[in-house]
Scaffold this motif. Structure first.
Motif, PDB file in Angstrom:
ATOM      1  N   ASN A 280      -2.048  -1.508   9.922  1.00  0.00           N
ATOM      2  CA  ASN A 280      -1.131  -0.397  10.176  1.00  0.00           C
ATOM      3  C   ASN A 280      -1.678   0.562  11.236  1.00  0.00           C
ATOM      4  N   ILE A 281      -2.983   0.765  11.248  1.00  0.00           N
ATOM      5  CA  ILE A 281      -3.589   1.570  12.315  1.00  0.00           C
ATOM      6  C   ILE A 281      -3.424   0.869  13.657  1.00  0.00           C
ATOM      7  N   LEU A 282      -3.548  -0.470  13.659  1.00  0.00           N
ATOM      8  CA  LEU A 282      -3.350  -1.239  14.888  1.00  0.00           C
ATOM      9  C   LEU A 282      -1.915  -1.089  15.395  1.00  0.00           C
ATOM     10  N   ILE A 283      -0.943  -1.124  14.478  1.00  0.00           N
ATOM     11  CA  ILE A 283       0.452  -0.946  14.882  1.00  0.00           C
ATOM     12  C   ILE A 283       0.659   0.433  15.493  1.00  0.00           C
ATOM     13  N   LEU A 284       0.122   1.469  14.855  1.00  0.00           N
ATOM     14  CA  LEU A 284       0.280   2.834  15.366  1.00  0.00           C
ATOM     15  C   LEU A 284      -0.378   2.977  16.735  1.00  0.00           C
TER      16      LEU A 284
ATOM     17  N   ASN B  31       1.626   1.940  24.328  1.00  0.00           N
ATOM     18  CA  ASN B  31       2.528   1.126  25.141  1.00  0.00           C
ATOM     19  C   ASN B  31       3.882   1.805  25.268  1.00  0.00           C
ATOM     20  N   PRO B  32       4.171   2.386  26.428  1.00  0.00           N
ATOM     21  CA  PRO B  32       5.465   3.069  26.615  1.00  0.00           C
ATOM     22  C   PRO B  32       6.661   2.152  26.372  1.00  0.00           C
ATOM     23  N   SER B  33       6.504   0.863  26.659  1.00  0.00           N
ATOM     24  CA  SER B  33       7.622  -0.069  26.474  1.00  0.00           C
ATOM     25  C   SER B  33       7.980  -0.253  25.004  1.00  0.00           C
ATOM     26  N   LEU B  34       7.043   0.072  24.097  1.00  0.00           N
ATOM     27  CA  LEU B  34       7.301  -0.072  22.656  1.00  0.00           C
ATOM     28  C   LEU B  34       7.800   1.224  22.013  1.00  0.00           C
ATOM     29  N   GLN B  35       7.900   2.274  22.800  1.00  0.00           N
ATOM     30  CA  GLN B  35       8.360   3.547  22.235  1.00  0.00           C
ATOM     31  C   GLN B  35       9.883   3.606  22.242  1.00  0.00           C
ATOM     32  N   GLN B  36      10.454   2.611  21.562  1.00  0.00           N
ATOM     33  CA  GLN B  36      11.890   2.487  21.358  1.00  0.00           C
ATOM     34  C   GLN B  36      12.181   2.707  19.877  1.00  0.00           C
ATOM     35  N   PRO B  37      13.448   3.002  19.531  1.00  0.00           N
ATOM     36  CA  PRO B  37      13.770   3.317  18.128  1.00  0.00           C
ATOM     37  C   PRO B  37      13.256   2.311  17.114  1.00  0.00           C
ATOM     38  N   MET B  38      13.436   1.007  17.383  1.00  0.00           N
ATOM     39  CA  MET B  38      13.022  -0.002  16.401  1.00  0.00           C
ATOM     40  C   MET B  38      11.528   0.086  16.120  1.00  0.00           C
ATOM     41  N   TYR B  39      10.731   0.279  17.170  1.00  0.00           N
ATOM     42  CA  TYR B  39       9.281   0.340  17.008  1.00  0.00           C
ATOM     43  C   TYR B  39       8.826   1.708  16.493  1.00  0.00           C
ATOM     44  N   LEU B  40       9.563   2.755  16.829  1.00  0.00           N
ATOM     45  CA  LEU B  40       9.232   4.077  16.293  1.00  0.00           C
ATOM     46  C   LEU B  40       9.434   4.098  14.782  1.00  0.00           C
ATOM     47  N   PHE B  41      10.527   3.472  14.312  1.00  0.00           N
ATOM     48  CA  PHE B  41      10.738   3.370  12.865  1.00  0.00           C
ATOM     49  C   PHE B  41       9.630   2.545  12.219  1.00  0.00           C
ATOM     50  N   LEU B  42       9.181   1.500  12.920  1.00  0.00           N
ATOM     51  CA  LEU B  42       8.085   0.677  12.400  1.00  0.00           C
ATOM     52  C   LEU B  42       6.803   1.499  12.311  1.00  0.00           C
ATOM     53  N   GLY B  43       6.574   2.375  13.296  1.00  0.00           N
ATOM     54  CA  GLY B  43       5.411   3.253  13.248  1.00  0.00           C
ATOM     55  C   GLY B  43       5.476   4.211  12.067  1.00  0.00           C
ATOM     56  N   ILE B  44       6.662   4.749  11.800  1.00  0.00           N
ATOM     57  CA  ILE B  44       6.837   5.643  10.640  1.00  0.00           C
ATOM     58  C   ILE B  44       6.594   4.876   9.350  1.00  0.00           C
ATOM     59  N   LEU B  45       7.085   3.628   9.305  1.00  0.00           N
ATOM     60  CA  LEU B  45       6.843   2.786   8.131  1.00  0.00           C
ATOM     61  C   LEU B  45       5.349   2.555   7.928  1.00  0.00           C
TER      62      LEU B  45
ATOM     63  N   VAL C  49       2.922   4.620   8.691  1.00  0.00           N
ATOM     64  CA  VAL C  49       2.360   5.852   8.121  1.00  0.00           C
ATOM     65  C   VAL C  49       2.621   5.903   6.618  1.00  0.00           C
ATOM     66  N   VAL C  50       3.849   5.567   6.221  1.00  0.00           N
ATOM     67  CA  VAL C  50       4.199   5.550   4.792  1.00  0.00           C
ATOM     68  C   VAL C  50       3.371   4.512   4.048  1.00  0.00           C
TER      69      VAL C  50
ATOM     70  N   LEU D 146       0.389   3.413   4.811  1.00  0.00           N
ATOM     71  CA  LEU D 146      -0.979   3.921   4.676  1.00  0.00           C
ATOM     72  C   LEU D 146      -1.075   4.897   3.511  1.00  0.00           C
ATOM     73  N   GLY D 147      -0.070   5.758   3.375  1.00  0.00           N
ATOM     74  CA  GLY D 147      -0.064   6.710   2.260  1.00  0.00           C
ATOM     75  C   GLY D 147       0.066   6.024   0.922  1.00  0.00           C
ATOM     76  N   LEU D 148       0.954   5.019   0.838  1.00  0.00           N
ATOM     77  CA  LEU D 148       1.159   4.300  -0.427  1.00  0.00           C
ATOM     78  C   LEU D 148      -0.092   3.558  -0.857  1.00  0.00           C
ATOM     79  N   ALA D 149      -0.714   2.839   0.070  1.00  0.00           N
ATOM     80  CA  ALA D 149      -1.919   2.074  -0.273  1.00  0.00           C
ATOM     81  C   ALA D 149      -3.070   2.990  -0.676  1.00  0.00           C
ATOM     82  N   THR D 150      -3.230   4.107   0.029  1.00  0.00           N
ATOM     83  CA  THR D 150      -4.344   5.016  -0.245  1.00  0.00           C
ATOM     84  C   THR D 150      -4.118   5.816  -1.521  1.00  0.00           C
ATOM     85  N   THR D 151      -2.890   5.912  -1.974  1.00  0.00           N
ATOM     86  CA  THR D 151      -2.592   6.617  -3.224  1.00  0.00           C
ATOM     87  C   THR D 151      -3.196   5.905  -4.427  1.00  0.00           C
ATOM     88  N   ILE D 152      -3.250   4.575  -4.393  1.00  0.00           N
ATOM     89  CA  ILE D 152      -3.677   3.835  -5.583  1.00  0.00           C
ATOM     90  C   ILE D 152      -5.006   3.098  -5.425  1.00  0.00           C
TER      91      ILE D 152
END
Length: 319
Positions: free
Chosen positions: A48-52, A58-72, A74-75, A77-83
């Protein structure tokens, strides 16, 4: 009286901490399971850090589909680190005790991150729906402003929505038992130890799950029904194949996420006694998606694979 009990003002014994026993039936050698679980956790963190990093560099990946993937990511990382840190502490350091506030905080965090993951899946389904069904209007509909507003809405919705779950659990009277046959604090697993009626907790969780993740899933199914109808109307087989290919990775993750969520919820609501399989499934449901999401998207998305190679090669060159 054990150190984990204290006497309340009402002259009833009230537990001050819970004991997470781990996996039922294999307590003596369950530490061996820490090895694959630790590898899953490390792969989830690294991938997930690699994806972020890839999306940000990469400016070419800063499109909505990949931005949502980046947000996913982050979530995830939070879920895994919670438990996972607590689970590994149980196996490696025998740190089975967890205070009531820490336990209720973990309940809140798990429900919050699961709800946000469901919400981001819905946002990604909407993104694919607009891209395939209304391609000419896509740039004007799915904007950076829309992404920001949708993300903030999902954060606030789930942050506020799940408050009743740990709040009601904290209101229960835990007067005798404090040992949980589990590796983490789940709402229904914890409230099953309460001495008073816990039906309101079960009803609350069921209602909130349906209003939140249930409505997300219904809208996701509706989005893909429209996508499928639109794809079937395409005259070009190549265009139809390309459209379905962009959605396949998303569908794989959605099916796993909601299927495992339903199985875990049913076992709790049906009051099925905790077994190795049910507890392991509950743990894997919180760690498999964070480690699986990046792998599936990397395998199915050429742009991400190329981006990964650039980031990794750049990192090796710096060394």
């Amino acid at each position: 009286m054990s150190a984990s009990l204290k006497v309340s003002n009402s002259s009833k014994s009230q537990v001050s901490e819970f004991i997470l026993l781990g996996f039922p039936g294999i307590h003596r050698w369950q530490h061996w399971l820490s090895l694959p679980l630790a590898l899953l956790y490390l792969s989830a963190i690294g991938a997930n850090i690699l994806i972020l990093s890839t999306i940000s560099q990469n400016p070419s990946l800063q499109q909505p589909m990949y931005l949502f993937l980046g947000i996913l990511s982050v979530v995830d990382l939070g879920l895994a680190t919670t438990i996972m840190p607590k689970i590994l502490a149980i196996f490696w350091f025998d740190a089975k005790a967890i205070s009531l506030p820490e336990c209720f905080a973990q309940i809140y965090a798990i429900h919050c991150f699961l709800g946000m993951e469901s919400g981001i899946f819905l946002c990604m389904a909407f993104d694919r729906y607009v891209a395939i069904c209304h391609p000419l209007r896509y740039p004007s509909i799915v904007t950076n402003s829309l992404i920001s507003k949708a993300t903030l809405f999902m954060v606030f919705r789930n942050g506020l929505f799940v408050i009743p779950v740990p709040a009601l659990a904290a209101q229960r009277n835990y007067c005798s038992r404090n040992e949980i046959e589990h590796c983490l604090c789940s709402n229904l697993g914890v409230t099953s130890l309460a001495c008073d009626d816990r039906r309101v907790n079960s009803i609350c969780q069921l209602v909130l799950a349906w209003l939140g993740m249930g409505s997300d899933f219904s809208l996701i199914i509706l989005s893909y029904a429209f996508i499928l109808r639109s794809v079937l109307r395409l005259n070009s087989a190549e265009a139809a194949s390309k459209a379905l290919s962009t959605c396949s990775s998303h569908l794989i993750l959605i099916v796993f996420f909601y299927t495992s969520l339903v199985v875990v919820s049913v076992t709790h609501l049906a009051k099925i006694k905790a077994t190795l399989v049910t507890v392991l499934l509950n743990v894997l449901h919180n760690i498999i998606p964070p480690s699986l999401n990046p792998i599936v998207y990397a395998l199915r998305t050429r742009e991400l694979r190329v981006g990964f190679q650039k980031v990794l090669c750049l990192g090796l060159q710096k060394k």
